[in-house]
Design an enzyme around this catalytic site. Structure first.
Site, PDB file in Angstrom:
ATOM      1  N   TYR A  51      18.841   6.472  -3.705  1.00  0.00           N
ATOM      2  CA  TYR A  51      17.743   5.579  -3.289  1.00  0.00           C
ATOM      3  C   TYR A  51      16.827   6.311  -2.307  1.00  0.00           C
ATOM      4  CZ  TYR A  51      15.798   1.339  -0.978  1.00  0.00           C
ATOM      5  OH  TYR A  51      14.990   0.370  -0.443  1.00  0.00           O
TER       6      TYR A  51
HETATM    7  N1  LIG Z   1      16.260  -5.743   1.035  1.00  0.00           N
HETATM    8  C1  LIG Z   1      16.416  -4.751   1.894  1.00  0.00           C
HETATM    9  O1  LIG Z   1      17.331  -4.741   2.708  1.00  0.00           O
HETATM   10  C2  LIG Z   1      15.452  -3.602   1.883  1.00  0.00           C
HETATM   11  C3  LIG Z   1      15.531  -2.619   2.892  1.00  0.00           C
HETATM   12  C4  LIG Z   1      14.631  -1.559   2.880  1.00  0.00           C
HETATM   13  C5  LIG Z   1      13.676  -1.484   1.879  1.00  0.00           C
HETATM   14  N2  LIG Z   1      13.625  -2.439   0.900  1.00  0.00           N
HETATM   15  C6  LIG Z   1      12.603  -2.321  -0.134  1.00  0.00           C
HETATM   16  O2  LIG Z   1      11.783  -3.479  -0.059  1.00  0.00           O
HETATM   17  C7  LIG Z   1      11.234  -3.757  -1.343  1.00  0.00           C
HETATM   18  C8  LIG Z   1      11.536  -5.210  -1.727  1.00  0.00           C
HETATM   19  O3  LIG Z   1      12.934  -5.390  -1.721  1.00  0.00           O
HETATM   20  P1  LIG Z   1      13.662  -6.782  -2.009  1.00  0.00           P
HETATM   21  O4  LIG Z   1      14.874  -6.799  -1.194  1.00  0.00           O
HETATM   22  O5  LIG Z   1      12.697  -7.901  -1.931  1.00  0.00           O
HETATM   23  O6  LIG Z   1      14.118  -6.509  -3.519  1.00  0.00           O
HETATM   24  P2  LIG Z   1      14.009  -7.410  -4.818  1.00  0.00           P
HETATM   25  O7  LIG Z   1      14.881  -6.788  -5.839  1.00  0.00           O
HETATM   26  O8  LIG Z   1      14.192  -8.854  -4.473  1.00  0.00           O
HETATM   27  O9  LIG Z   1      12.481  -7.193  -5.230  1.00  0.00           O
HETATM   28  C9  LIG Z   1      12.006  -6.030  -5.828  1.00  0.00           C
HETATM   29  C10 LIG Z   1      11.166  -6.453  -7.013  1.00  0.00           C
HETATM   30  O10 LIG Z   1      10.622  -5.265  -7.631  1.00  0.00           O
HETATM   31  C11 LIG Z   1      10.590  -5.506  -9.008  1.00  0.00           C
HETATM   32  N3  LIG Z   1      10.558  -4.254  -9.775  1.00  0.00           N
HETATM   33  C12 LIG Z   1      11.509  -3.306  -9.824  1.00  0.00           C
HETATM   34  N4  LIG Z   1      11.183  -2.368 -10.723  1.00  0.00           N
HETATM   35  C13 LIG Z   1       9.983  -2.730 -11.240  1.00  0.00           C
HETATM   36  C14 LIG Z   1       9.146  -2.164 -12.226  1.00  0.00           C
HETATM   37  N5  LIG Z   1       9.481  -1.038 -12.887  1.00  0.00           N
HETATM   38  N6  LIG Z   1       7.990  -2.785 -12.524  1.00  0.00           N
HETATM   39  C15 LIG Z   1       7.651  -3.943 -11.893  1.00  0.00           C
HETATM   40  N7  LIG Z   1       8.425  -4.540 -10.958  1.00  0.00           N
HETATM   41  C16 LIG Z   1       9.576  -3.931 -10.637  1.00  0.00           C
HETATM   42  C17 LIG Z   1      11.873  -6.269  -9.300  1.00  0.00           C
HETATM   43  O11 LIG Z   1      11.805  -6.976 -10.557  1.00  0.00           O
HETATM   44  C18 LIG Z   1      11.990  -7.181  -8.090  1.00  0.00           C
HETATM   45  O12 LIG Z   1      11.458  -8.482  -8.319  1.00  0.00           O
HETATM   46  C19 LIG Z   1      11.853  -2.745  -2.301  1.00  0.00           C
HETATM   47  O13 LIG Z   1      10.979  -1.656  -2.461  1.00  0.00           O
HETATM   48  C20 LIG Z   1      13.106  -2.315  -1.565  1.00  0.00           C
HETATM   49  O14 LIG Z   1      13.548  -1.045  -1.995  1.00  0.00           O
HETATM   50  C21 LIG Z   1      14.488  -3.494   0.884  1.00  0.00           C
END
Ligand SMILES: NC(=O)c1ccc[n+]([C@@H]2O[C@H](COP(=O)([O-])OP(=O)(O)OC[C@H]3O[C@@H](n4cnc5c(N)ncnc54)[C@H](O)[C@@H]3O)[C@@H](O)[C@H]2O)c1
Length: 255
Positions: A159
């Site tokens: 990641y």
């Molecule tokens: N949740 C955490 O603790 C955390 C921490 C640090 C960073 N992040 C980052 O924050 C962002 C949001 O995370 P989240 O927790 O809401 O995750 P989540 O999985 O709820 O949301 C991510 C969304 O991205 C969409 N997605 C993935 N691949 C895709 C593609 N190829 N085309 C279109 N859409 C696509 C998914 O369908 C999903 O709805 C992400 O980039 C994640 O890596 C999250």
């Protein structure tokens, strides 16, 4: 407060908006006046989110469903923004998500999926949006990176390879477009209070605790705490801030 806010008259694209953090960011920008174009791979979840968003911000929300790691969907995204609203001021590259496991347990499929979700979506969307921002002489691009890039959190190596690429892409673009009215920044959250984190804390408490115990404030970030940092960097008033990684991490940078 749909009109008269910081994004009044502006158009914002939020990717991955069917997910927890993306939906919160879209709601925040919309509640401060932005007209919204939201996109996600999961079309049904996207429509459901867009319907509740539209109710919350009291205006129509445009949707584009599909795999944003492809040029076709990225092109459709900007075309929709221009056809429906005539401009793009803000792009929030939030689509992503990790497949968190020990590196040697990753498969060819999970390796590719991690890069597609996090790095390729961000690159495709940005490449599609930048020409219009440059022509307009104004743009705000905010990437959602990850604090784990900095601290090498347990089981996050693959990641982090993808998110590290996001951080680096953002910084390079910030320099390249510094004189074009376009700022490019990254918000790097630590573990955030999503339903997925709650599930990990339940099914694998040791792993979940490992994510949270490194945070000096001793808790995950709230969704609105991430959204508020994004909104600042996406706003006009952040005009002299570019090339930054803003950690929303409860003090983790001090550890
Ligand atoms: N949740 C955490 O603790 C955390 C921490 C640090 C960073 N992040 C980052 O924050 C962002 C949001 O995370 P989240 O927790 O809401 O995750 P989540 O999985 O709820 O949301 C991510 C969304 O991205 C969409 N997605 C993935 N691949 C895709 C593609 N190829 N085309 C279109 N859409 C696509 C998914 O369908 C999903 O709805 C992400 O980039 C994640 O890596 C999250």
């Amino acid at each position: 407060m749909p009109d008269g806010g910081r994004f009044s008259g502006q158009v914002a694209i939020v990717t991955g908006a069917a997910g927890s953090i993306g939906a919160e960011i879209a709601a925040r920008l919309g509640s401060e006046g932005a007209r919204l174009v939201v996109t996600d791979l999961d079309g049904d979840a996207l429509e459901a989110r867009a319907a509740s968003l539209s109710e919350r911000v009291r205006r129509e929300v445009a949707t584009v469903a599909g795999d944003l790691s492809t040029t076709e969907v990225a092109t459709a995204l900007t075309a929709t923004a221009h056809e429906r609203f005539g401009r793009v001021d803000v792009l929030v590259n939030n689509a992503g998500g990790g497949i968190i496991r020990p590196t040697l347990e990753q498969t060819e499929e999970t390796l590719r999926a991690t890069l597609d979700r996090n790095l390729w979506t961000a690159m495709r969307a940005t490449l599609a949006v930048l020409p219009a921002m440059r022509a307009a002489g104004y743009g705000r691009v905010v990437f959602i990176g990850a604090d784990s890039v900095r601290n090498g959190l347990a089981d996050h190596a693959v990641y982090n390879a993808a998110k590290g690429g996001v951080h680096a892409f953002a910084r390079g673009l910030a320099r390249e477009y510094a004189r074009d009215g376009i700022t490019v920044n990254t918000v790097a959250p630590c573990a955030t209070a999503t339903p997925e984190l709650a599930a990990i804390l339940e099914t694998n408490p040791a792993l979940g605790e490992a994510f949270v115990q490194v945070i000096p404030m001793g808790r995950p970030a709230a969704l609105e705490e991430v959204a508020s940092a994004v909104a600042y960097l996406a706003s006009e008033e952040a005009r002299f801030v570019t090339g930054q990684v803003l950690g929303v991490n409860g003090g983790s940078t001090m550890v």
